[in-house]
Design a protein around this motif. Structure first.
Motif, PDB file in Angstrom:
ATOM      1  N   TYR A 124      27.950  33.153  37.756  1.00 18.91           N
ATOM      2  CA  TYR A 124      26.597  33.218  38.306  1.00 18.91           C
ATOM      3  C   TYR A 124      25.599  32.469  37.431  1.00 18.91           C
ATOM      4  O   TYR A 124      24.667  31.846  37.950  1.00 18.91           O
ATOM      5  CB  TYR A 124      26.181  34.675  38.516  1.00 18.91           C
ATOM      6  CG  TYR A 124      26.877  35.275  39.720  1.00 18.91           C
ATOM      7  CD1 TYR A 124      26.274  35.257  40.974  1.00 18.91           C
ATOM      8  CD2 TYR A 124      28.159  35.804  39.625  1.00 18.91           C
ATOM      9  CE1 TYR A 124      26.918  35.765  42.086  1.00 18.91           C
ATOM     10  CE2 TYR A 124      28.812  36.311  40.727  1.00 18.91           C
ATOM     11  CZ  TYR A 124      28.189  36.292  41.962  1.00 18.91           C
ATOM     12  OH  TYR A 124      28.842  36.784  43.067  1.00 18.91           O
ATOM     13  N   GLY A 125      25.793  32.513  36.107  1.00 15.52           N
ATOM     14  CA  GLY A 125      24.919  31.741  35.236  1.00 15.52           C
ATOM     15  C   GLY A 125      25.027  30.253  35.506  1.00 15.52           C
ATOM     16  O   GLY A 125      24.015  29.543  35.591  1.00 15.52           O
ATOM     17  N   THR A 126      26.253  29.765  35.664  1.00 14.56           N
ATOM     18  CA  THR A 126      26.471  28.345  35.955  1.00 14.56           C
ATOM     19  C   THR A 126      25.855  27.947  37.280  1.00 14.56           C
ATOM     20  O   THR A 126      25.117  26.953  37.379  1.00 14.56           O
ATOM     21  CB  THR A 126      27.978  28.033  35.964  1.00 14.56           C
ATOM     22  OG1 THR A 126      28.518  28.236  34.660  1.00 14.56           O
ATOM     23  CG2 THR A 126      28.240  26.594  36.394  1.00 14.56           C
ATOM     24  N   SER A 127      26.148  28.714  38.330  1.00 12.87           N
ATOM     25  CA  SER A 127      25.688  28.340  39.661  1.00 12.87           C
ATOM     26  C   SER A 127      24.174  28.454  39.794  1.00 12.87           C
ATOM     27  O   SER A 127      23.529  27.630  40.449  1.00 12.87           O
ATOM     28  CB  SER A 127      26.393  29.200  40.716  1.00 12.87           C
ATOM     29  OG  SER A 127      27.780  28.933  40.723  1.00 12.87           O
ATOM     30  N   HIS A 128      23.595  29.450  39.173  1.00 10.77           N
ATOM     31  CA  HIS A 128      22.142  29.613  39.216  1.00 10.77           C
ATOM     32  C   HIS A 128      21.446  28.464  38.488  1.00 10.77           C
ATOM     33  O   HIS A 128      20.480  27.875  39.010  1.00 10.77           O
ATOM     34  CB  HIS A 128      21.777  30.960  38.589  1.00 10.77           C
ATOM     35  CG  HIS A 128      20.338  31.345  38.746  1.00 10.77           C
ATOM     36  ND1 HIS A 128      19.376  31.004  37.820  1.00 10.77           N
ATOM     37  CD2 HIS A 128      19.691  32.047  39.716  1.00 10.77           C
ATOM     38  CE1 HIS A 128      18.201  31.490  38.204  1.00 10.77           C
ATOM     39  NE2 HIS A 128      18.361  32.122  39.354  1.00 10.77           N
ATOM     40  N   GLY A 151      35.449  31.336  41.733  1.00  8.73           N
ATOM     41  CA  GLY A 151      34.402  32.158  41.153  1.00  8.73           C
ATOM     42  C   GLY A 151      33.032  31.513  41.226  1.00  8.73           C
ATOM     43  O   GLY A 151      32.073  32.113  41.724  1.00  8.73           O
ATOM     44  N   VAL A 152      32.893  30.263  40.730  1.00 15.31           N
ATOM     45  CA  VAL A 152      31.586  29.607  40.782  1.00 15.31           C
ATOM     46  C   VAL A 152      31.221  29.246  42.212  1.00 15.31           C
ATOM     47  O   VAL A 152      30.037  29.216  42.570  1.00 15.31           O
ATOM     48  CB  VAL A 152      31.534  28.353  39.877  1.00 15.31           C
ATOM     49  CG1 VAL A 152      31.607  28.734  38.411  1.00 15.31           C
ATOM     50  CG2 VAL A 152      32.608  27.344  40.244  1.00 15.31           C
ATOM     51  N   GLY A 153      32.223  28.979  43.048  1.00 13.18           N
ATOM     52  CA  GLY A 153      31.943  28.619  44.431  1.00 13.18           C
ATOM     53  C   GLY A 153      31.321  29.763  45.213  1.00 13.18           C
ATOM     54  O   GLY A 153      30.306  29.592  45.901  1.00 13.18           O
ATOM     55  N   LEU A 154      31.923  30.946  45.131  1.00 15.83           N
ATOM     56  CA  LEU A 154      31.348  32.104  45.816  1.00 15.83           C
ATOM     57  C   LEU A 154      29.971  32.430  45.270  1.00 15.83           C
ATOM     58  O   LEU A 154      29.054  32.800  46.012  1.00 15.83           O
ATOM     59  CB  LEU A 154      32.270  33.319  45.685  1.00 15.83           C
ATOM     60  CG  LEU A 154      33.560  33.298  46.512  1.00 15.83           C
ATOM     61  CD1 LEU A 154      34.390  34.541  46.211  1.00 15.83           C
ATOM     62  CD2 LEU A 154      33.264  33.202  48.008  1.00 15.83           C
ATOM     63  N   PRO A 293      29.890  39.838  42.464  1.00 17.69           N
ATOM     64  CA  PRO A 293      31.167  39.167  42.222  1.00 17.69           C
ATOM     65  C   PRO A 293      32.301  39.787  43.033  1.00 17.69           C
ATOM     66  O   PRO A 293      32.365  41.015  43.197  1.00 17.69           O
ATOM     67  CB  PRO A 293      31.394  39.376  40.723  1.00 17.69           C
ATOM     68  CG  PRO A 293      30.045  39.605  40.152  1.00 17.69           C
ATOM     69  CD  PRO A 293      29.277  40.335  41.218  1.00 17.69           C
ATOM     70  N   TYR A 294      33.176  38.917  43.501  1.00 11.66           N
ATOM     71  CA  TYR A 294      34.390  39.362  44.186  1.00 11.66           C
ATOM     72  C   TYR A 294      35.552  39.221  43.211  1.00 11.66           C
ATOM     73  O   TYR A 294      35.829  38.123  42.711  1.00 11.66           O
ATOM     74  CB  TYR A 294      34.647  38.510  45.429  1.00 11.66           C
ATOM     75  CG  TYR A 294      35.955  38.834  46.118  1.00 11.66           C
ATOM     76  CD1 TYR A 294      36.079  39.957  46.929  1.00 11.66           C
ATOM     77  CD2 TYR A 294      37.078  38.016  45.934  1.00 11.66           C
ATOM     78  CE1 TYR A 294      37.271  40.260  47.559  1.00 11.66           C
ATOM     79  CE2 TYR A 294      38.276  38.314  46.554  1.00 11.66           C
ATOM     80  CZ  TYR A 294      38.370  39.436  47.365  1.00 11.66           C
ATOM     81  OH  TYR A 294      39.560  39.727  47.980  1.00 11.66           O
ATOM     82  N   ILE A 295      36.211  40.334  42.924  1.00 14.73           N
ATOM     83  CA  ILE A 295      37.345  40.340  41.992  1.00 14.73           C
ATOM     84  C   ILE A 295      38.620  40.475  42.815  1.00 14.73           C
ATOM     85  O   ILE A 295      38.832  41.482  43.493  1.00 14.73           O
ATOM     86  CB  ILE A 295      37.215  41.490  40.976  1.00 14.73           C
ATOM     87  CG1 ILE A 295      35.939  41.305  40.143  1.00 14.73           C
ATOM     88  CG2 ILE A 295      38.439  41.545  40.068  1.00 14.73           C
ATOM     89  CD1 ILE A 295      35.608  42.481  39.250  1.00 14.73           C
ATOM     90  N   GLY A 318      37.621  34.110  44.163  1.00  9.54           N
ATOM     91  CA  GLY A 318      36.648  34.823  43.366  1.00  9.54           C
ATOM     92  C   GLY A 318      37.087  34.852  41.918  1.00  9.54           C
ATOM     93  O   GLY A 318      37.507  33.849  41.341  1.00  9.54           O
ATOM     94  N   LYS A 319      37.048  36.035  41.316  1.00 10.93           N
ATOM     95  CA  LYS A 319      37.340  36.167  39.890  1.00 10.93           C
ATOM     96  C   LYS A 319      38.586  37.002  39.632  1.00 10.93           C
ATOM     97  O   LYS A 319      38.963  37.877  40.418  1.00 10.93           O
ATOM     98  CB  LYS A 319      36.151  36.814  39.159  1.00 10.93           C
ATOM     99  CG  LYS A 319      34.952  35.927  39.002  1.00 10.93           C
ATOM    100  CD  LYS A 319      35.214  34.676  38.191  1.00 10.93           C
ATOM    101  CE  LYS A 319      35.475  34.964  36.726  1.00 10.93           C
ATOM    102  NZ  LYS A 319      34.288  35.186  35.913  1.00 10.93           N
TER     103      LYS A 319
END
Length: 326
Positions: A124-128, A151-154, A293-295, A318-319
């Motif tokens: 989320y930090g990267t995508s934001h 993960g970054v895609g979602l 996040p989706y795990i 996801g993650k």
């Protein structure tokens, strides 16, 4: 304490679970009792000597953790033992204890469990940072997310929707695309079956997409760039496909577009106050249910190699999280 160590460069199954001494913080560091560690694609590269950072051996991979502070350094303020926190590390997370610079450590909301927290910071930090600071995504614009079920895609899908964009998700299977739709994607592209450029044109017409979010690289980058709108922004996030594409520089000239690099780790280090503000906004969106996040899988510490292989083989949605302590 136990730690999964890399003593020589190699694949995940070359890691060894060993007993090592407990950690002691330096003046501006904290020691975190790790409850969970997120698994990220760079973890699979760093153990092979293929990442931009090469820690001194032996080292533990694992770029992000969540847990409880155990010990604080003599110069640390604002953090104390018992605090529930997350921390992006770079490496050192696949262990019962992790050492973090105090500026990296963030208290987590009471509503957020440790597994979720360990899957939050990097993606989320990267995508934001990519969509807010680099692309300056605006309400009503169209965002194309490649590798959208990762993960970054979602995270990019959810953040794009929170910022008011129309989001197109591209992924390699119907199962992955269904997950993208569940996380808010407005339109879907199966790039194992669809022609990427033709499908983009079908969705948005001749205008093209305003922002391309590309964590994949390889053969998808150029057709995505060719489908960008005038004044569009192409975000270079990573190269999960393994190949770093060579782009003809006449394309951004003809498109009047910008190609923008996204290096969240450097941003967080060089602009810590801006990063902290971004994380506060993300935590608020989490409280509101706009991002989550989706795990897809959890592994115990002793099965860290299997967790990394799932991510390296691009089988994760996801993650993936390694559960360590309580």
């Amino acid at each position: 304490m136990k730690a999964m160590l890399c003593r020589r460069y190699g694949p995940p199954d070359s890691l060894q679970l060993e007993d090592v001494p407990s950690l002691q913080p330096g003046p501006q560091q904290v020691v975190i009792g790790v409850a969970a560690a997120g698994v990220n694609f760079p973890d699979t590269l760093i153990i092979q000597g293929k990442y931009q950072y090469k820690p001194e051996m032996p080292f533990s991979p694992g770029g992000e953790v969540a847990g409880t502070i155990l010990r604080v350094g003599s110069e640390v303020t604002g953090l104390q033992p018992g605090d529930r926190v997350l921390a992006p590390l770079g490496w050192g997370g696949y262990a019962e204890e992790a050492l973090a610079e105090a500026w990296r450590v963030l208290p987590i909301p009471g509503e957020m469990d440790f597994d979720t927290a360990s899957a939050f910071a990097l993606t989320y930090g990267t995508s934001h940072h990519a969509l807010k600071d680099r692309a300056r995504l605006r309400p009503g614009e169209t965002l194309l997310v490649l590798g959208a079920a990762g993960g970054v895609g979602l995270a990019a899908i959810e953040i794009g929707k929170a910022m008011g964009a129309r989001v197109i998700a591209a992924a390699s299977s119907d199962e992955k695309l269904a997950l993208c739709a569940e996380h808010g994607a407005d339109a879907l592209i199966h790039y194992g079956r669809d022609d990427l450029r033709a499908r983009i044109k079908e969705i948005v017409g001749d205008r093209g997409v305003d922002v391309v979010y590309d964590p994949v690289g390889g053969k998808l980058s150029e057709p995505a760039l060719r489908s960008i709108a005038w004044n569009g922004r192409f975000l270079v996030v990573g190269f999960a496909a393994g190949d770093i594409p060579s782009i003809a520089l006449n394309l951004p000239l003809l498109k009047g577009c910008a190609i923008l690099g996204v290096f969240w780790g450097a941003f967080a280090r060089k602009q810590p106050e801006d990063n902290a503000a971004n994380m506060r906004e993300l935590f608020q969106w989490f409280r509101e249910g706009r991002v989550r996040p989706y795990i897809c899988a959890r592994f115990p510490l002793e099965q860290a190699a299997q967790a990394m292989e799932l991510v390296a083989g691009r089988g994760a949605r996801g993650k993936v999280v390694i559960t360590v302590g309580s």
